[in-house]
Design an enzyme around this catalytic site. Structure first.
Site, PDB file in Angstrom:
ATOM      1  N   LYS A 189       0.854  -1.190   0.000  1.00  0.00           N
ATOM      2  CA  LYS A 189       0.000   0.000   0.000  1.00  0.00           C
ATOM      3  C   LYS A 189       0.885   1.232   0.000  1.00  0.00           C
ATOM      4  O   LYS A 189       1.620   1.488   0.960  1.00  0.00           O
ATOM      5  CB  LYS A 189      -0.901   0.004   1.234  1.00  0.00           C
ATOM      6  CG  LYS A 189      -1.778   1.248   1.314  1.00  0.00           C
ATOM      7  CD  LYS A 189      -2.804   1.116   2.423  1.00  0.00           C
ATOM      8  CE  LYS A 189      -3.703   2.337   2.500  1.00  0.00           C
ATOM      9  NZ  LYS A 189      -4.789   2.155   3.456  1.00  0.00           N
TER      10      LYS A 189
ATOM     11  N   ASP B 203     -13.375   2.176   9.861  1.00  0.00           N
ATOM     12  CA  ASP B 203     -13.786   2.047   8.454  1.00  0.00           C
ATOM     13  C   ASP B 203     -14.104   0.591   8.129  1.00  0.00           C
ATOM     14  O   ASP B 203     -13.686   0.074   7.082  1.00  0.00           O
ATOM     15  CB  ASP B 203     -12.722   2.608   7.511  1.00  0.00           C
ATOM     16  CG  ASP B 203     -13.285   2.912   6.120  1.00  0.00           C
ATOM     17  OD1 ASP B 203     -14.533   2.978   5.981  1.00  0.00           O
ATOM     18  OD2 ASP B 203     -12.491   3.093   5.176  1.00  0.00           O
TER      19      ASP B 203
HETATM   20  N1  LIG Z   1      -3.371  -6.993   2.376  1.00  0.00           N
HETATM   21  C1  LIG Z   1      -4.245  -6.913   1.367  1.00  0.00           C
HETATM   22  N2  LIG Z   1      -4.420  -7.960   0.536  1.00  0.00           N
HETATM   23  C2  LIG Z   1      -5.299  -7.876  -0.505  1.00  0.00           C
HETATM   24  N3  LIG Z   1      -6.085  -6.805  -0.773  1.00  0.00           N
HETATM   25  C3  LIG Z   1      -5.954  -5.734   0.033  1.00  0.00           C
HETATM   26  C4  LIG Z   1      -5.029  -5.728   1.128  1.00  0.00           C
HETATM   27  N4  LIG Z   1      -5.130  -4.534   1.752  1.00  0.00           N
HETATM   28  C5  LIG Z   1      -6.051  -3.839   1.073  1.00  0.00           C
HETATM   29  N5  LIG Z   1      -6.562  -4.551   0.036  1.00  0.00           N
HETATM   30  C6  LIG Z   1      -7.616  -4.153  -0.907  1.00  0.00           C
HETATM   31  O1  LIG Z   1      -7.370  -2.853  -1.379  1.00  0.00           O
HETATM   32  C7  LIG Z   1      -8.485  -2.004  -1.071  1.00  0.00           C
HETATM   33  C8  LIG Z   1      -7.986  -0.607  -0.831  1.00  0.00           C
HETATM   34  O2  LIG Z   1      -7.042  -0.645   0.235  1.00  0.00           O
HETATM   35  P1  LIG Z   1      -7.164   0.290   1.453  1.00  0.00           P
HETATM   36  O3  LIG Z   1      -8.618   0.152   1.828  1.00  0.00           O
HETATM   37  O4  LIG Z   1      -6.142  -0.025   2.472  1.00  0.00           O
HETATM   38  O5  LIG Z   1      -6.898   1.718   0.846  1.00  0.00           O
HETATM   39  P2  LIG Z   1      -7.667   3.032   1.196  1.00  0.00           P
HETATM   40  O6  LIG Z   1      -6.992   4.079   0.394  1.00  0.00           O
HETATM   41  O7  LIG Z   1      -7.688   3.270   2.650  1.00  0.00           O
HETATM   42  O8  LIG Z   1      -9.143   2.717   0.683  1.00  0.00           O
HETATM   43  P3  LIG Z   1     -10.552   3.315   1.130  1.00  0.00           P
HETATM   44  O9  LIG Z   1     -10.455   4.795   1.072  1.00  0.00           O
HETATM   45  O10 LIG Z   1     -11.505   2.746   0.099  1.00  0.00           O
HETATM   46  O11 LIG Z   1     -10.871   2.806   2.501  1.00  0.00           O
HETATM   47  C9  LIG Z   1      -9.161  -2.657   0.130  1.00  0.00           C
HETATM   48  O12 LIG Z   1     -10.536  -2.294   0.222  1.00  0.00           O
HETATM   49  C10 LIG Z   1      -8.956  -4.135  -0.163  1.00  0.00           C
HETATM   50  O13 LIG Z   1     -10.011  -4.657  -0.947  1.00  0.00           O
END
Ligand SMILES: Nc1ncnc2c1ncn2[C@@H]1O[C@H](COP(=O)(O)OP(=O)(O)OP(=O)(O)O)[C@@H](O)[C@H]1O
Length: 327
Positions: free
Chosen positions: A33, A132
């Site tokens: 990420k 969240d």
């Molecule tokens: N460790 C992981 N393995 C596989 N998929 C993941 C993992 N971490 C996150 N994801 C996928 O990626 C998506 C987006 O990641 P994350 O939610 O951490 O980012 P975000 O920018 O905070 O998103 P949001 O604003 O939608 O909450 C998650 O909803 C999930 O489906």
């Protein structure tokens, strides 16, 4: 980043972009990420570090719990970017529900909710509020077990350095607790258990319970579904910034929840209605929900969930906040 070969993009949201990647040193598939702003030249470096450290610290605190995605490392790269490396798990519950297109039977919903509530109980015991929880942020592993991810909105609360007021516009709208919709900044872990109630309803119905289009529409749907009397009788109600909203003055029918889930057992409904209690002080905590008969009477039926063993392993690892962080 040179240790990781980027494969496809798997998600993008408010706090960053998530890629599937291969760790060149071990060959393991991981999720990377990259925090928003990281490496693209327009970010405020200190803010980025703060966000990275908070997300990493919350994930690290929960590391070892079987229902929380595992943090492998957190890095800042030379260009001032920042990224988290996690175990790769997928698909998400949201994807599974979309592809499946029909509700889960009650016994399956109970097994999944037991895992989610145990993950939430553990994080709340550590003072972590997720803020969240939603089907997109719950991943399904190869054994059909669930792992909570995306700690981008999480923070330490009770027991940590932080005390209220907290930020109020947290949690994706459809899963946002009524006190948040009413502007509360003094909420607690029960904002997460409301979201888990919405997820439970979604598992059982095969569709979102409260798909609001705006904050006010969301609040209207909440009151029309679970009633409003409970909330307006709450002693803390009059202190909420939006207590004077015309939506709160309107008279509402009592809760319709039971008629929406007619075939759910009484024990299942006890948990669903307890998680979706409008008044935060009457809402079940994750620990309380796990002690309700729906779970305790079904202990042997769900014997594939060795919660005590997991709890023991988990507890032993708590406290090593820094050892996975290579910032
Ligand atoms: N460790 C992981 N393995 C596989 N998929 C993941 C993992 N971490 C996150 N994801 C996928 O990626 C998506 C987006 O990641 P994350 O939610 O951490 O980012 P975000 O920018 O905070 O998103 P949001 O604003 O939608 O909450 C998650 O909803 C999930 O489906």
């Amino acid at each position: 980043m040179e240790h990781y070969e980027r494969l496809e993009k798997i998600g993008e949201g408010a706090s960053g972009v998530v890629y599937k990647a291969r760790d060149r040193r071990t060959g393991a598939t991981v999720a990377v990420k990259r925090l928003r702003g990281g490496g693209f030249g327009d970010h405020d470096g200190s803010r980025l570090s703060e966000d990275l450290l908070r997300e990493a610290a919350c994930l690290e605190a929960c590391r070892g719990h079987p229902s929380v995605v595992e943090l492998r490392a957190a890095h800042r790269d030379g260009a001032g970017g920042a990224f988290l490396v996690m175990e790769y798990v997928g698909p998400s519950v949201a994807q599974v529900m979309r592809e499946r297109g029909r509700p889960f039977p009650e016994a399956d919903a109970r097994r999944l909710m037991r895992q989610l509530l145990d993950g939430a109980r553990a994080m709340h015991d550590l003072g972590v509020l997720h803020r969240d929880l939603k089907p997109d942020n719950v991943l399904v592993d190869a054994h059909g077990d669930l792992k909570i991810c995306d700690f981008g909105m999480s923070r330490f609360a009770a027991g940590g350095a932080a005390t209220p007021p907290y930020t109020s516009p947290v949690v994706t709208l459809w899963y946002r607790a009524p006190e948040l919709l009413l502007g509360s900044t003094e909420y607690d872990a029960r904002v997460d258990t409301w979201a888990l109630g919405c997820i439970m309803a979604e598992l059982l119905a095969g569709a979102p319970l409260l798909p609001g289009r705006s904050e006010m529409d969301q609040l209207n749907r909440v009151f029309d579904t679970v009633g409003a009397d409970d909330m307006t009788d709450w002693p803390g109600f009059c202190r909420l910034p939006r207590a004077g909203s015309p939506l709160c003055q309107r008279s509402r029918p009592p809760s319709r929840l039971r008629e929406m889930f007619p075939s759910l057992s009484a024990a299942g409904f006890d948990v669903l209605s307890g998680l979706l209690a409008c008044r935060p002080d009457r809402r079940l905590t994750a620990a309380e929900a796990l002690r309700r008969p729906w779970f305790t009477d079904a202990e042997s039926a769900d014997a594939d969930q060795p919660l005590n063993a997991c709890g023991g392993r988990f507890t032993a690892r708590v406290g090593g906040v820094a050892d996975a962080i290579v910032v």
